[in-house]
Enzyme design. Structure first.
Site, PDB file in Angstrom:
ATOM      1  CB  ILE A  17      -0.987   0.042   1.188  1.00 56.74           C
ATOM      2  CG1 ILE A  17      -0.252   0.136   2.524  1.00 56.74           C
ATOM      3  CG2 ILE A  17      -1.916  -1.159   1.164  1.00 56.74           C
ATOM      4  CD1 ILE A  17      -1.159   0.449   3.697  1.00 56.74           C
ATOM      5  CB  SER A  18       1.187   4.162   0.841  1.00 57.91           C
ATOM      6  OG  SER A  18       1.542   5.520   0.817  1.00 57.91           O
ATOM      7  CG  ASN A  19       6.010   5.682  -0.698  1.00 61.16           C
ATOM      8  OD1 ASN A  19       5.303   6.325  -1.460  1.00 61.16           O
ATOM      9  ND2 ASN A  19       6.909   6.252   0.079  1.00 61.16           N
ATOM     10  N   GLY A  59      -2.467  -1.221  -3.225  1.00 69.61           N
ATOM     11  CA  GLY A  59      -3.414  -0.349  -2.557  1.00 69.61           C
ATOM     12  C   GLY A  59      -2.915   1.079  -2.525  1.00 69.61           C
ATOM     13  CG  HIS A 102      -2.935   7.635   2.001  1.00 69.17           C
ATOM     14  ND1 HIS A 102      -2.774   7.235   0.688  1.00 69.17           N
ATOM     15  CD2 HIS A 102      -1.772   7.335   2.623  1.00 69.17           C
ATOM     16  CE1 HIS A 102      -1.567   6.727   0.522  1.00 69.17           C
ATOM     17  NE2 HIS A 102      -0.930   6.774   1.676  1.00 69.17           N
TER      18      HIS A 102
END
Length: 608
Positions: free
Chosen positions: A267-269, A291, A543
């Site tokens: 997820i994210s980075n 994600g 987020h």
């Protein structure tokens, strides 16, 4: 340091006698584990024995000696911090009841420092092998940490799904992490997380000139621009997983990519990292779930993280005043924040960046600029969280240094990192602060006793001069700007490999990595290339699941993590032949209001 031996000749020999001429047969590198640890009984792989109740505790697990914690204490505390930073573990959030698992999973951990060819610094790789590993259905879940977190940064994402299913889980900190180096004491972090002196094998060794003071941060100061190699970090973690499994189960060796299923998730980075892995050559990867990915590609609407982060850092404090005050009470003490936002409006007007004769008109002007550049009101509302915690500036400071490949003391805008006094002046760190960096840090200051030193602070809008310098690196023409821009250009993603199932899951209200700048253009590019990709847009999700512990956020927003787990279920069923190709979805999830989360609020797709 990790002993890395290239095994190209062996790879070719094995491939020549393999059953599948198109599938990469074995791992390209052999990375010997530096450390193998057992985790059973009162300790386990998933929660270090804390269980759900221990993870929900408001205080972290204590060190017996604050200045000299043991590796086991550091690990337990790192797991506590990383679980709480990623998942909603609040009493009404439903984790462990409605979705997710904190089951006690016994097993072993294999860890090492691995270095990519050409890199100056190593990245951490770690493989968790459960005692219940299914030798008949060999499975590896490979993942990368979100943000700049340490190697356990995806424990709640990959570990919580893969370990209870009998899969090994391979982690990488993708060249960032919490391996800070204290310049005053010349000390850093060993592979086990404990402190070590310069000259010992350390996870990060600075290049600072003699007499430098403060703290060197690996993501900022590695001089590797690690983000450009995120996909390769993931691939090397998968290589390490196969080598670890060979060691864990010698009677069942060799473990190869043609006899072991490999699913990547992040997820994210970490989501961006697994998408970069998806584009690499070779049939080594079976499926990908990303994600809320920080991914940068060409196409309509696409913007780099640095571009929209520096824009938000400058304009968003003022623009938020144009939104209804009761739209979201963030920061929690908005009444105290609004005078600062008003000052920013005046500063922007004086700099000629917005228009308006009064604060209200200036706020409308800032808001209009952001909307013109692709921001939605949903993203702006959720983005207020990043304004309140000064996250936009923190990201911009670290990433400017990383993209420009700057070492200690060479930041183009004069920023550095150090422990700070109440007046924001630098001071020496304490032994107990240094001891907790590896377990408590997020990889990006401020936090864990390390702050940002801004040499441009000036009244009345103290951070504005530094932010203007950071913004100029995005679109300026001088050498400092071009250096950062070259680093950003190295991040552009290509479509995934043909035939690889990919699901991208993104919250429609994401205010840190807005889907309009990241997932949407990536998916358009991948679909245009004819790839097997599906886009799951989750309504009313932002987020940070970890912030759903705040009642105002829980009432408004749905968690994203259960939808990532559902996507993993979907691609797993696809690989088993129990489901067809993943399809695009718009998922009408909703917040839980003032009550407890229930499954209906998630609107999860039916299980395959």
């Amino acid at each position: 340091m990790a002993r890395i031996a290239l095994a190209a000749a062996l790879t070719m020999a094995l491939a020549a006698c393999g059953s599948s001429p198109t599938r990469t047969m074995t791992h390209e590198t052999v990375i010997e584990p530096q450390r193998v640890t057992e985790h059973r009984g009162s300790d386990d792989l998933l929660t270090a024995g804390l269980g759900l109740a221990g993870l929900q505790a408001m205080t972290p697990p204590a060190f017996a000696d604050a200045a000299r914690p043991t590796p086991a204490e550091l690990r337990r505390r790192a797991l506590w911090n990383n679980w709480r930073g990623i998942a909603d573990l609040s009493a009404t959030g439903g984790y462990g009841e409605v979705y997710g698992s904190t089951a006690a999973v016994p097993g072993r951990e294999y860890s090492a420092l691995a270095t990519l060819p050409g890199a100056k610094q190593p990245h951490r790789v770690l493989v968790q092998v459960p005692d219940g590993f299914d030798l008949k259905r060999r499975c590896v879940v490979v993942t990368a940490s979100s943000g700049s977190r340490g190697v356990y940064g995806a424990i709640a994402v990959a570990g919580a799904w893969g370990l209870p299913k009998g899969c090994a889980v391979a982690y990488t900190d993708k060249g960032a992490g919490t391996d800070y180096f204290d310049l005053d004491t010349q000390s850093g972090m060993r592979e086990d997380g404990s402190g070590g002196a310069l000259g010992e094998p350390l996870a990060f060794v600075h290049d600072a000139p003699v007499g430098a003071a403060g703290v060197a941060v690996k993501h900022a100061h590695s001089q590797d621009n690690p983000e450009a190699d995120w996909g390769r970090h993931v691939k090397q973690a998968a290589d390490f997983a196969l080598a670890a499994l060979d060691r864990a189960f010698p009677q069942a060796a060799p473990f190869r990519f043609d006899n072991t299923r490999v699913i990547a998730v992040g997820i994210s980075n970490g989501g961006g990292a697994v998408l970069r892995a998806a584009e690499l050559d070779g049939d080594w990867l079976d499926a990908v779930v990303a994600g809320e990915p920080n991914i940068h590609t060409d196409g309509p609407g696409a913007r780099s993280l640095y571009d929209y982060t520096t824009e938000a850092a400058l304009l968003m404090p003022c623009a938020l005043l144009a939104l209804p005050a009761d739209s979201l009470p963030q920061p929690p003490l908005r009444a105290h924040a609004e005078p600062l936002w008003q000052t920013r409006c005046a500063s922007l007007k004086a700099a000629g960046l917005i228009e308006g004769a009064d604060v209200a008109a200036q706020a409308r002007s800032a808001h209009a600029k952001l909307r013109e550049h692709g921001w939605t009101d949903s993203a702006l509302t959720a983005g207020a969280l990043s304004v309140g915690f000064d996250l936009w500036r923190a990201i911009a400071v670290t990433y400017a240094s990383a993209y420009g490949r700057h070492g200690v003391g060479a930041h183009p805008c004069g920023f550095s990192f150090a422990a700070l006094n109440p007046d924001f002046s630098a001071r020496a760190t304490t032994a107990s602060e240094r001891a907790a960096w590896w377990s408590d840090g997020s990889g990006i200051p401020p936090g864990a006793g390390v702050g940002i030193v801004d040499t441009r602070l000036a009244a009345p809008d103290f951070t504005l001069p530094g932010l203007q310098c950071l913004r100029a690196l995005n679109d300026g023409q001088d050498e400092a700007a071009r250096r950062v821009q070259r680093g950003i250009a190295e991040l552009r993603a290509a479509p995934p490999r043909a035939g690889l199932p990919v699901i991208v899951v993104h919250g429609s209200d994401d205010g840190l990595v807005p889907p309009a700048f990241s997932s949407a253009p990536y998916m358009a590019q991948a679909k245009a290339a004819g790839r097997e990709v599906a886009y799951w847009q989750v309504r009313n999700a932002q987020h940070f699941d970890g912030f759903l512990a705040l009642p105002a956020y829980a009432a408004r927003y749905a968690p994203l993590l259960p939808h990532v787990y559902a996507a993993l279920d979907q691609v797993s069923a696809r690989l088993d032949g129990r489901a067809g190709a993943p399809m695009d979805r718009v998922i009408e999830a909703r917040g839980r209001g003032a009550g407890r989360l229930d499954a209906a609020q998630l609107a999860l797709p039916s299980s395959p």
